[in-house]
Scaffold this motif. Sequence first.
Motif, PDB file in Angstrom:
ATOM      1  N   SER B   7      44.712  65.504  79.564  1.00  0.00           N
ATOM      2  CA  SER B   7      45.180  65.404  78.090  1.00  0.00           C
ATOM      3  C   SER B   7      46.377  65.453  77.805  1.00  0.00           C
ATOM      4  CB  SER B   7      44.242  66.678  77.291  1.00  0.00           C
ATOM      5  OG  SER B   7      45.028  67.710  77.378  1.00  0.00           O
ATOM      6  N   SER B   8      47.008  64.548  77.834  1.00  0.00           N
ATOM      7  CA  SER B   8      48.489  64.329  77.828  1.00  0.00           C
ATOM      8  C   SER B   8      48.600  64.518  76.126  1.00  0.00           C
ATOM      9  CB  SER B   8      49.002  62.898  78.407  1.00  0.00           C
ATOM     10  OG  SER B   8      48.256  61.968  77.815  1.00  0.00           O
ATOM     11  N   GLY B   9      49.407  65.246  75.860  1.00  0.00           N
ATOM     12  CA  GLY B   9      49.999  65.575  74.439  1.00  0.00           C
ATOM     13  C   GLY B   9      50.533  64.336  74.072  1.00  0.00           C
ATOM     14  N   ALA B  10      50.405  63.936  72.735  1.00  0.00           N
ATOM     15  CA  ALA B  10      50.935  62.846  72.197  1.00  0.00           C
ATOM     16  C   ALA B  10      52.309  63.115  72.181  1.00  0.00           C
ATOM     17  CB  ALA B  10      50.459  62.666  70.714  1.00  0.00           C
ATOM     18  N   ASP B  11      52.947  64.235  71.890  1.00  0.00           N
ATOM     19  CA  ASP B  11      54.310  64.395  71.516  1.00  0.00           C
ATOM     20  C   ASP B  11      54.932  65.240  72.800  1.00  0.00           C
ATOM     21  OD1 ASP B  11      53.637  63.225  68.999  1.00  0.00           O
ATOM     22  OD2 ASP B  11      55.496  64.246  68.323  1.00  0.00           O
ATOM     23  N   ALA B  12      54.469  65.000  74.062  1.00  0.00           N
ATOM     24  CA  ALA B  12      55.015  65.575  74.984  1.00  0.00           C
ATOM     25  C   ALA B  12      56.339  64.830  75.247  1.00  0.00           C
ATOM     26  CB  ALA B  12      54.257  65.550  76.369  1.00  0.00           C
ATOM     27  N   ARG B  46      49.060  49.053  69.057  1.00  0.00           N
ATOM     28  CA  ARG B  46      47.935  49.041  69.936  1.00  0.00           C
ATOM     29  C   ARG B  46      46.755  49.724  69.392  1.00  0.00           C
ATOM     30  NH1 ARG B  46      50.428  51.618  74.469  1.00  0.00           N
ATOM     31  NH2 ARG B  46      50.027  53.409  73.652  1.00  0.00           N
ATOM     32  N   PHE B  47      46.775  50.925  68.905  1.00  0.00           N
ATOM     33  CA  PHE B  47      45.816  51.613  68.143  1.00  0.00           C
ATOM     34  C   PHE B  47      45.331  50.547  66.991  1.00  0.00           C
ATOM     35  CE2 PHE B  47      44.500  54.299  64.631  1.00  0.00           C
ATOM     36  CZ  PHE B  47      43.355  54.889  65.157  1.00  0.00           C
ATOM     37  N   LEU B  86      52.358  59.714  62.584  1.00  0.00           N
ATOM     38  CA  LEU B  86      52.361  58.213  62.621  1.00  0.00           C
ATOM     39  C   LEU B  86      51.043  57.681  62.969  1.00  0.00           C
ATOM     40  CD1 LEU B  86      55.477  56.929  64.418  1.00  0.00           C
ATOM     41  CD2 LEU B  86      54.889  56.448  61.967  1.00  0.00           C
ATOM     42  N   LEU B  87      50.396  58.210  63.769  1.00  0.00           N
ATOM     43  CA  LEU B  87      48.984  57.649  63.855  1.00  0.00           C
ATOM     44  C   LEU B  87      47.917  58.014  62.903  1.00  0.00           C
ATOM     45  CD1 LEU B  87      48.474  58.700  67.890  1.00  0.00           C
ATOM     46  CD2 LEU B  87      48.499  56.306  66.726  1.00  0.00           C
ATOM     47  N   GLU B 156      44.869  56.522  73.627  1.00  0.00           N
ATOM     48  CA  GLU B 156      46.178  57.164  73.612  1.00  0.00           C
ATOM     49  C   GLU B 156      46.225  58.714  74.194  1.00  0.00           C
ATOM     50  OE1 GLU B 156      48.287  55.325  72.092  1.00  0.00           O
ATOM     51  OE2 GLU B 156      46.889  53.882  71.727  1.00  0.00           O
ATOM     52  N   GLY B 157      45.440  59.131  74.628  1.00  0.00           N
ATOM     53  CA  GLY B 157      45.299  60.299  75.347  1.00  0.00           C
ATOM     54  C   GLY B 157      45.524  61.494  74.482  1.00  0.00           C
ATOM     55  N   LEU B 158      45.251  61.628  73.185  1.00  0.00           N
ATOM     56  CA  LEU B 158      45.492  62.650  72.468  1.00  0.00           C
ATOM     57  C   LEU B 158      44.469  63.656  72.902  1.00  0.00           C
ATOM     58  CD1 LEU B 158      46.976  60.760  70.549  1.00  0.00           C
ATOM     59  CD2 LEU B 158      46.003  61.688  68.604  1.00  0.00           C
ATOM     60  N   ALA B 159      44.964  64.930  72.698  1.00  0.00           N
ATOM     61  CA  ALA B 159      44.207  66.185  72.966  1.00  0.00           C
ATOM     62  C   ALA B 159      43.519  66.455  71.842  1.00  0.00           C
ATOM     63  CB  ALA B 159      45.380  67.264  73.338  1.00  0.00           C
ATOM     64  N   TYR B 160      42.675  67.473  71.987  1.00  0.00           N
ATOM     65  CA  TYR B 160      41.476  67.869  71.106  1.00  0.00           C
ATOM     66  C   TYR B 160      42.309  68.554  69.692  1.00  0.00           C
ATOM     67  CZ  TYR B 160      37.346  67.297  73.893  1.00  0.00           C
ATOM     68  OH  TYR B 160      36.363  66.623  74.593  1.00  0.00           O
TER      69      TYR B 160
END
Lengths: 179, 198
Positions: B7-12, B46-47, B86-87, B156-160
Amino acid sequence: MNSSCPTGSCAPGPCPPDEALSALVDAALPSEAGAGLLAHCAGCPRCTRRLAELRALGDAFAALPAIRLEVDLAAQLVDRLQAGAPAAARKRGQGPWWVRWMDRIRPPTPWRFAFSPFAGSVAAVGLGLWLGGMLMELEEPLSPLAANTTLAAMSVFGSVPPGNLCPRAGACGASGNAR
Amino acid sequence: MIGERPSSGADAGADTGEVRELARARAGDVAAFGALVRRHQERVFRFLHRMLDAREEAMELTQDVFVKAWQALPDWRPEAAFSTWLLQIARNAALDQLRRRQLVRFAPLEEGLEVADDAPGPEARYASRQRQAQLERALQRLAAEHREILLLREVEGLAYGELASVLGIAEGTVKSRLARARSALLEHFDPHTGASHE
């Protein structure tokens, strides 16, 4: 998947719901809960199959072809923002209180202005002035004949109601109206 | 935590460069905002592309998203991750667009379910393309709320927590909605064979 596994092929306990398996795939379960689920799945063909499906779904997403923009939107946007939209970020929300207040009430575009309360107020005042002006123009000085006609017409509506006594002698005419 | 998918954080990847650009952009620096656009344009596009399944529409909407972001930048607070924010804007824009589309035209869901890509090639490559095409078709058959959560999570790999923030729902709801979305997708798509369940 809320039903129990087929008899004889299950791990102990009921089959977990899809929600738990989905969270397991996302690594969103605490270690102990995850280990328990995996132990259950090891003895339950149905849950094993479901877990495999959910994982394969993730793999299928990962295999989707990349979508590329292939255009530098930033360059276009910077031009557009510099030309058309004058730094909304800077203009709004900064400056003294009265500037910020004006920012809030000032309609930013002609179209927004057209539908704003300001447009209604301006239109109402303008219409009032126009109608008032027209009435002023219509009000011409009366000729003596016209004035007499007007007075005669007005005398119909006397100050003494019909049937009432005259307040003093000679105060009423033949029609009983006050002079 | 047990499981395979990270779960790669979007803002890592929100590095100090981005933090500086954000500060300058908030002060009204259009060039700094341009740099932020460059960082995030691919992801937003992409989204939107996968949500709308229309390249041109997605491109126009991507621009709109960044214009809206520029206008709303004074309201953005550093507590909210910029890319997640943004998302969130992109997601709202996509839903608006889908609503408009429903008003303007009626697109039958059954239309064009055949795989478009029938170019000759090695069998495995063909099967892979077929699977991808079927997944994309199946995605378009889902309800928008299922499609968006799957794209945000799987692509997009967003975490919960980030999903909860973008979608404006509780984390518990994220978990259940994600499970329902996966089930719905599995009704239309077999991830092992790529076959669509019609």
